[in-house]
Design an enzyme around this catalytic site. Structure first.
Site, mmCIF file in Angstrom:
data_model
loop_
_atom_site.group_PDB
_atom_site.id
_atom_site.type_symbol
_atom_site.label_atom_id
_atom_site.label_comp_id
_atom_site.label_asym_id
_atom_site.label_seq_id
_atom_site.Cartn_x
_atom_site.Cartn_y
_atom_site.Cartn_z
ATOM 1 N N LYS A 128 -34.770 -32.465 -44.429
ATOM 2 C CA LYS A 128 -35.189 -33.847 -44.697
ATOM 3 C C LYS A 128 -36.610 -33.914 -45.247
ATOM 4 O O LYS A 128 -36.919 -34.810 -46.012
ATOM 5 C CB LYS A 128 -35.020 -34.727 -43.452
ATOM 6 C CG LYS A 128 -33.555 -34.797 -43.029
ATOM 7 C CD LYS A 128 -33.059 -36.162 -42.633
ATOM 8 C CE LYS A 128 -31.535 -36.152 -42.645
ATOM 9 N NZ LYS A 128 -30.877 -37.214 -41.941
ATOM 10 N N LYS B 135 -20.320 -31.668 -47.284
ATOM 11 C CA LYS B 135 -19.716 -32.670 -46.398
ATOM 12 C C LYS B 135 -19.911 -34.074 -46.973
ATOM 13 O O LYS B 135 -20.861 -34.309 -47.729
ATOM 14 C CB LYS B 135 -20.290 -32.557 -44.980
ATOM 15 C CG LYS B 135 -21.672 -33.134 -44.799
ATOM 16 C CD LYS B 135 -21.958 -33.401 -43.320
ATOM 17 C CE LYS B 135 -23.230 -34.226 -43.185
ATOM 18 N NZ LYS B 135 -23.449 -34.805 -41.894
ATOM 19 N N LYS C 205 -23.271 -40.156 -45.854
ATOM 20 C CA LYS C 205 -23.529 -41.533 -46.256
ATOM 21 C C LYS C 205 -24.795 -41.663 -47.095
ATOM 22 O O LYS C 205 -24.983 -42.645 -47.784
ATOM 23 C CB LYS C 205 -23.581 -42.459 -45.038
ATOM 24 C CG LYS C 205 -24.617 -42.107 -43.981
ATOM 25 C CD LYS C 205 -24.622 -43.188 -42.916
ATOM 26 C CE LYS C 205 -24.550 -42.657 -41.500
ATOM 27 N NZ LYS C 205 -25.771 -41.980 -41.038
HETATM 28 P P1 ATP Z 1 -26.829 -38.693 -43.376
HETATM 29 O O1 ATP Z 1 -26.212 -38.697 -44.746
HETATM 30 O O2 ATP Z 1 -27.859 -39.770 -43.186
HETATM 31 O O3 ATP Z 1 -27.230 -37.331 -42.918
HETATM 32 P P2 ATP Z 1 -24.267 -38.593 -42.137
HETATM 33 O O4 ATP Z 1 -23.223 -39.387 -42.850
HETATM 34 O O5 ATP Z 1 -24.243 -37.128 -42.340
HETATM 35 O O6 ATP Z 1 -25.691 -39.176 -42.419
HETATM 36 P P3 ATP Z 1 -25.001 -38.690 -39.337
HETATM 37 O O7 ATP Z 1 -25.664 -39.967 -38.947
HETATM 38 O O8 ATP Z 1 -25.826 -37.465 -39.535
HETATM 39 O O9 ATP Z 1 -24.084 -38.955 -40.641
HETATM 40 O O10 ATP Z 1 -23.884 -38.352 -38.303
HETATM 41 C C1 ATP Z 1 -23.225 -39.253 -37.463
HETATM 42 C C2 ATP Z 1 -22.068 -38.525 -36.836
HETATM 43 O O11 ATP Z 1 -20.990 -38.396 -37.774
HETATM 44 C C3 ATP Z 1 -22.385 -37.096 -36.373
HETATM 45 O O12 ATP Z 1 -21.750 -36.858 -35.135
HETATM 46 C C4 ATP Z 1 -21.800 -36.238 -37.456
HETATM 47 O O13 ATP Z 1 -21.421 -34.961 -37.016
HETATM 48 C C5 ATP Z 1 -20.591 -37.054 -37.887
HETATM 49 N N1 ATP Z 1 -20.290 -36.778 -39.306
HETATM 50 C C6 ATP Z 1 -21.107 -37.048 -40.338
HETATM 51 N N2 ATP Z 1 -20.527 -36.703 -41.503
HETATM 52 C C7 ATP Z 1 -19.315 -36.179 -41.199
HETATM 53 C C8 ATP Z 1 -18.237 -35.640 -41.968
HETATM 54 N N3 ATP Z 1 -18.304 -35.566 -43.269
HETATM 55 N N4 ATP Z 1 -17.128 -35.218 -41.325
HETATM 56 C C9 ATP Z 1 -17.060 -35.300 -39.986
HETATM 57 N N5 ATP Z 1 -18.035 -35.793 -39.196
HETATM 58 C C10 ATP Z 1 -19.145 -36.230 -39.771
#
Ligand code: ATP
Ligand code: LTN
Length: 338
Positions: free
Chosen positions: A121, A203, A206
């Site tokens: 980050k 992955k 968002k």
């Molecule tokens: P950012 O893009 O801001 O890193 P993110 O979409 O990766 O956000 P997080 O807020 O980091 O989401 O994660 C929230 C939860 O959702 C965590 O438990 C994470 O493991 C799960 N998660 C996030 N992305 C995925 C994915 N692509 N598949 C399965 N689980 C996910």
């Protein structure tokens, strides 16, 4: 007590939180939220919207306020039930920020420097590498340790932070005697790892700048269909799991998560059919899975008084539980009682 009657086993306690940063994707839902909903019957669950963590990146005040409330409403729409669980907003319970400061003094600079999320980050937001981004894991440790949680459902990306929370708990317990429960991670076996629709080697995230890479739980049906139709696949044109077929593997995983069907069932169903038909079918399955959630959300977001009642009620209970731990910590360190 008669011999054949045993006391009911005490349920284990779970704590988890998700940041309200923008849209909640189907990756967040299948990977985290849906599991939380299921855990509510078997565990004593405490969940939070981690809005304090969210300001490690700059937030527009108006949009931030809206995102926090929408995240809260969306989680309720997904099935988080405040009759069964405690579900609050992190910033409403002051013990979190307070304990985070204390724990900062029991966390080493070297430990925080090794966190891969911090490295990633800070590279991504090079113009705003703030101290909060660095000490993010101490706040996360405070979230968990305040509630004496036994288990913490997390995605693989949060494993390092949980490990650090365990180290902090053990260190504190080592100095002052048993104060914190040392929590275990809980990584559900059937938590599909959903990949980006545009680059299926990554992955689904968002914060991906390309909006076609992710599908939000609240995306309109026509948007969902459009995003699936544009999903990147391969030139093999056979709907089955295989090497070098990341895009199709991902669509099969999404289909399986949305319908409960196995990859084999899906492969059999689409034998002889093209990718176009398959993408449409996956889109339709996702639209159907999220239709009731979207309807419930639309209804909840109109009812601000109801939402307020829910998060206030939960924050009050969360404060009581967390204050017990916090008072114990202060006493052990040697602070004068307030
Ligand atoms: P950012 O893009 O801001 O890193 P993110 O979409 O990766 O956000 P997080 O807020 O980091 O989401 O994660 C929230 C939860 O959702 C965590 O438990 C994470 O493991 C799960 N998660 C996030 N992305 C995925 C994915 N692509 N598949 C399965 N689980 C996910
Ligand atoms: N850092 C986590 C969100 C989070 C969390 C927590 C998860 C904040 N506090 C406590 C588990 C326990 C994330 O970004 N997914």
């Amino acid at each position: 007590m008669p011999e054949n009657i045993t006391a009911p086993e005490k349920k284990k306690r779970i704590f988890s939180a998700i940041q309200p940063s923008g849209t909640i994707t189907i990756g967040n839902y299948f990977g985290a939220l849906r599991n939380w909903v299921k855990l509510q019957d078997d565990y004593e669950c405490i969940f939070a919207v981690a809005d304090l963590h969210a300001i490690t990146v700059r937030q527009d005040p108006k949009a931030f306020k809206k995102n926090i409330l929408e995240a809260y409403a969306l989680f309720l729409a997904c099935g988080i039930d405040t009759e069964k669980s405690i579900f609050f907003i992190q910033s409403h319970v002051h013990t979190h920020a307070e304990l985070a400061w204390i724990l900062n003094c029991y966390t080493q600079f070297g430990e925080l420097s090794r966190m891969t999320q911090f490295k990633d980050k800070s590279a991504k937001h090079a113009d705003n590498v703030n101290a909060g981004l660095f000490t993010y894991p101490s706040l996360m440790a405070a979230d968990i340790l305040l509630y004496q949680a036994d288990l913490v459902p997390i995605g693989a990306d949060q494993k390092q932070h949980l490990e650090l929370a365990r180290n902090i708990a053990e260190r504190f317990n080592g100095i002052y005697g048993k104060t914190f429960t040392v929590p275990d991670g809980y990584i559900p076996e059937v938590g599909a790892r959903i990949k980006s629709l545009q680059d299926p080697s990554k992955k689904m995230s968002k914060s991906d700048e390309n909006a076609n890479a992710w599908v939000a739980v609240l995306d309109k049906p026509e948007t969902i269909m459009k995003k699936f139709k544009r999903a990147v696949t391969d030139s093999d044109a056979k709907v089955c799991v295989g090497e070098g077929k990341d895009g199709i593997n991902n669509l099969i995983a999404i289909m399986s998560s949305a319908t409960g069907k196995t990859a084999d069932q899906i492969t059999a169903e689409f034998e002889g059919k093209g990718y176009g038909d398959f993408k449409t079918a996956v889109g339709e399955a996702v639209v159907e899975e999220f239709r009731p959630i979207r309807e419930k959300f639309d209804q909840l977001i109109q009812d601000k008084a109801y939402l307020e009642e829910q998060y206030r009620k939960s924050a009050e209970i969360a404060l009581k539980i967390s204050q017990r731990t916090f008072d114990k910590v202060m006493k052990k360190i040697g602070y004068l009682p307030r």
